[in-house]
Design a protein around this motif. Sequence first.
Motif, PDB file in Angstrom:
ATOM      1  N   HIS A 174       0.833  -1.203   0.000  1.00 17.33           N
ATOM      2  CA  HIS A 174       0.000   0.000   0.000  1.00 17.33           C
ATOM      3  C   HIS A 174       0.874   1.263   0.000  1.00 17.33           C
ATOM      4  CE1 HIS A 174       0.640   1.391   4.138  1.00 17.33           C
ATOM      5  NE2 HIS A 174       0.675   0.119   4.487  1.00 17.33           N
ATOM      6  N   PRO A 175       0.417   2.309  -0.672  1.00 17.82           N
ATOM      7  CA  PRO A 175       1.171   3.574  -0.681  1.00 17.82           C
ATOM      8  C   PRO A 175       0.975   4.363   0.604  1.00 17.82           C
ATOM      9  CG  PRO A 175      -0.743   3.711  -2.134  1.00 17.82           C
ATOM     10  CD  PRO A 175      -0.716   2.314  -1.599  1.00 17.82           C
ATOM     11  N   GLU A 176       1.411   5.621   0.559  1.00 19.02           N
ATOM     12  CA  GLU A 176       1.454   6.448   1.770  1.00 19.02           C
ATOM     13  C   GLU A 176       0.119   6.471   2.512  1.00 19.02           C
ATOM     14  OE1 GLU A 176       3.446  10.630   2.188  1.00 19.02           O
ATOM     15  OE2 GLU A 176       1.302  10.925   1.737  1.00 19.02           O
TER      16      GLU A 176
ATOM     17  N   TYR B  41      -2.956  -1.003  13.324  1.00 19.45           N
ATOM     18  CA  TYR B  41      -3.596   0.306  13.448  1.00 19.45           C
ATOM     19  C   TYR B  41      -4.240   0.638  12.108  1.00 19.45           C
ATOM     20  CZ  TYR B  41      -3.985   5.396  13.969  1.00 19.45           C
ATOM     21  OH  TYR B  41      -4.443   6.688  14.009  1.00 19.45           O
ATOM     22  N   ASP B  42      -5.533   0.988  12.135  1.00 22.66           N
ATOM     23  CA  ASP B  42      -6.302   1.044  10.888  1.00 22.66           C
ATOM     24  C   ASP B  42      -6.249   2.421  10.239  1.00 22.66           C
ATOM     25  OD1 ASP B  42      -7.663  -0.335   8.968  1.00 22.66           O
ATOM     26  OD2 ASP B  42      -9.623  -0.206   9.947  1.00 22.66           O
ATOM     27  N   SER B  43      -5.078   2.794   9.769  1.00 21.57           N
ATOM     28  CA  SER B  43      -4.904   4.090   9.115  1.00 21.57           C
ATOM     29  C   SER B  43      -5.456   4.067   7.692  1.00 21.57           C
ATOM     30  CB  SER B  43      -3.425   4.479   9.095  1.00 21.57           C
ATOM     31  OG  SER B  43      -2.668   3.511   8.383  1.00 21.57           O
ATOM     32  N   ALA B  44      -5.700   5.248   7.158  1.00 18.81           N
ATOM     33  CA  ALA B  44      -6.215   5.406   5.796  1.00 18.81           C
ATOM     34  C   ALA B  44      -5.103   5.902   4.878  1.00 18.81           C
ATOM     35  CB  ALA B  44      -7.369   6.408   5.795  1.00 18.81           C
ATOM     36  N   LEU B  45      -5.322   5.801   3.580  1.00 17.74           N
ATOM     37  CA  LEU B  45      -4.402   6.418   2.631  1.00 17.74           C
ATOM     38  C   LEU B  45      -4.501   7.941   2.720  1.00 17.74           C
ATOM     39  CD1 LEU B  45      -4.818   4.314  -0.653  1.00 17.74           C
ATOM     40  CD2 LEU B  45      -3.112   4.044   1.161  1.00 17.74           C
ATOM     41  N   THR B  46      -3.385   8.603   2.531  1.00 19.88           N
ATOM     42  CA  THR B  46      -3.385  10.055   2.383  1.00 19.88           C
ATOM     43  C   THR B  46      -3.850  10.399   0.964  1.00 19.88           C
ATOM     44  OG1 THR B  46      -1.132  10.099   1.551  1.00 19.88           O
ATOM     45  CG2 THR B  46      -1.415  10.234   3.951  1.00 19.88           C
ATOM     46  N   PRO B  47      -4.119  11.674   0.661  1.00 14.56           N
ATOM     47  CA  PRO B  47      -4.434  12.026  -0.727  1.00 14.56           C
ATOM     48  C   PRO B  47      -3.337  11.597  -1.703  1.00 14.56           C
ATOM     49  CG  PRO B  47      -5.079  13.806   0.721  1.00 14.56           C
ATOM     50  CD  PRO B  47      -4.352  12.813   1.580  1.00 14.56           C
ATOM     51  N   ALA B  48      -2.069  11.742  -1.297  1.00 13.25           N
ATOM     52  CA  ALA B  48      -0.971  11.277  -2.155  1.00 13.25           C
ATOM     53  C   ALA B  48      -1.007   9.761  -2.317  1.00 13.25           C
ATOM     54  CB  ALA B  48       0.374  11.716  -1.580  1.00 13.25           C
TER      55      ALA B  48
ATOM     56  N   TYR C 144      15.943 -14.672   8.947  1.00  8.83           N
ATOM     57  CA  TYR C 144      16.826 -13.540   8.661  1.00  8.83           C
ATOM     58  C   TYR C 144      16.382 -12.756   7.423  1.00  8.83           C
ATOM     59  CZ  TYR C 144      20.195 -15.504  11.974  1.00  8.83           C
ATOM     60  OH  TYR C 144      20.811 -15.988  13.100  1.00  8.83           O
ATOM     61  N   ALA C 145      15.370 -13.228   6.744  1.00 13.50           N
ATOM     62  CA  ALA C 145      14.975 -12.622   5.471  1.00 13.50           C
ATOM     63  C   ALA C 145      14.348 -11.249   5.678  1.00 13.50           C
ATOM     64  CB  ALA C 145      14.002 -13.535   4.729  1.00 13.50           C
ATOM     65  N   SER C 146      14.618 -10.339   4.744  1.00 12.12           N
ATOM     66  CA  SER C 146      14.001  -9.019   4.760  1.00 12.12           C
ATOM     67  C   SER C 146      14.051  -8.418   3.368  1.00 12.12           C
ATOM     68  CB  SER C 146      14.713  -8.095   5.749  1.00 12.12           C
ATOM     69  OG  SER C 146      14.126  -6.807   5.749  1.00 12.12           O
ATOM     70  N   PHE C 147      12.889  -8.015   2.854  1.00 19.04           N
ATOM     71  CA  PHE C 147      12.799  -7.335   1.562  1.00 19.04           C
ATOM     72  C   PHE C 147      12.047  -6.026   1.770  1.00 19.04           C
ATOM     73  CE2 PHE C 147      12.842 -11.924   0.541  1.00 19.04           C
ATOM     74  CZ  PHE C 147      13.964 -11.982  -0.263  1.00 19.04           C
ATOM     75  N   PRO C 148      12.678  -5.031   2.380  1.00 16.89           N
ATOM     76  CA  PRO C 148      11.958  -3.794   2.711  1.00 16.89           C
ATOM     77  C   PRO C 148      11.683  -2.945   1.475  1.00 16.89           C
ATOM     78  CG  PRO C 148      14.266  -3.616   3.342  1.00 16.89           C
ATOM     79  CD  PRO C 148      14.069  -5.017   2.868  1.00 16.89           C
ATOM     80  N   PRO C 149      10.414  -2.680   1.167  1.00 12.99           N
ATOM     81  CA  PRO C 149      10.080  -1.868  -0.008  1.00 12.99           C
ATOM     82  C   PRO C 149       9.728  -0.436   0.369  1.00 12.99           C
ATOM     83  CG  PRO C 149       8.121  -2.961   0.738  1.00 12.99           C
ATOM     84  CD  PRO C 149       9.201  -3.267   1.757  1.00 12.99           C
ATOM     85  N   LYS C 150       9.605   0.405  -0.643  1.00 12.74           N
ATOM     86  CA  LYS C 150       8.990   1.711  -0.466  1.00 12.74           C
ATOM     87  C   LYS C 150       7.474   1.551  -0.592  1.00 12.74           C
ATOM     88  CE  LYS C 150      12.895   4.411  -2.235  1.00 12.74           C
ATOM     89  NZ  LYS C 150      13.345   5.375  -3.269  1.00 12.74           N
TER      90      LYS C 150
END
Length: 209
Positions: free
Chosen positions: A10-12, A25-32, A175-181
């Motif tokens: 999910h984006p920002e 925590y049930d946050s929403a998407l920002t306009p961006a 040990y695995a980690s694939f951190p995305p933007k």
Amino acid sequence: MARTLWVVTHPEATHHVDGLVGGWYDSALTPAGAEAASAIAAELRARIPPAAEVELYASDLRRTRETATPLSAAFDVPPTLDPRLREKSYGEAEGRPQHWLRSRFVPPPPSGDRLTHDEGIPGAETKAAWAHRVYAAMTDILHSSCPHQIIVTHGGTLTFVVTSWLRIPIESAAYASFPPKPGSITTLTEDDFFHNRALTTLASTTHLG
């Protein structure tokens, strides 16, 4: 049959810009973030053949549901909402400032039992519990023979989507980690001859401009 999984993070969302702990925590998407979700849908609509069968899966949290909405419209398929695709639960830290978590967090050891390590946050999931539920969700998703499956999930959960796709045992994924933007697309493919599974592209954000 050849198969492609398109894994979307999910984006920002509001917890990003407010500096709060996400998790469940049930946050929403920002306009961006909403604009990025539309860009993701347009990108996948351009990459998946028009006549192809498509299935859409998403975490049931608000920010992933909102990411799935333009994808559902683009492909005319309803999302299957699955709480097993959620981010790791951070228990009492969720929705609190990030510094609250950082001041209490006990990092995992460099060796030994990393999967059931207690991070010091009441109510938080262990890495083992998190991994097992994501692997279970992926097992159910992959029972389908649909050639194009879109999975909308969270940045942390992407790691276990990838390791489960590659059939890496949970014990070996400690040990695995694939951190995305945020707003990334990861492409997982399986060929129709050898049935080898590949991590074709990892956390691409070129569609975001």
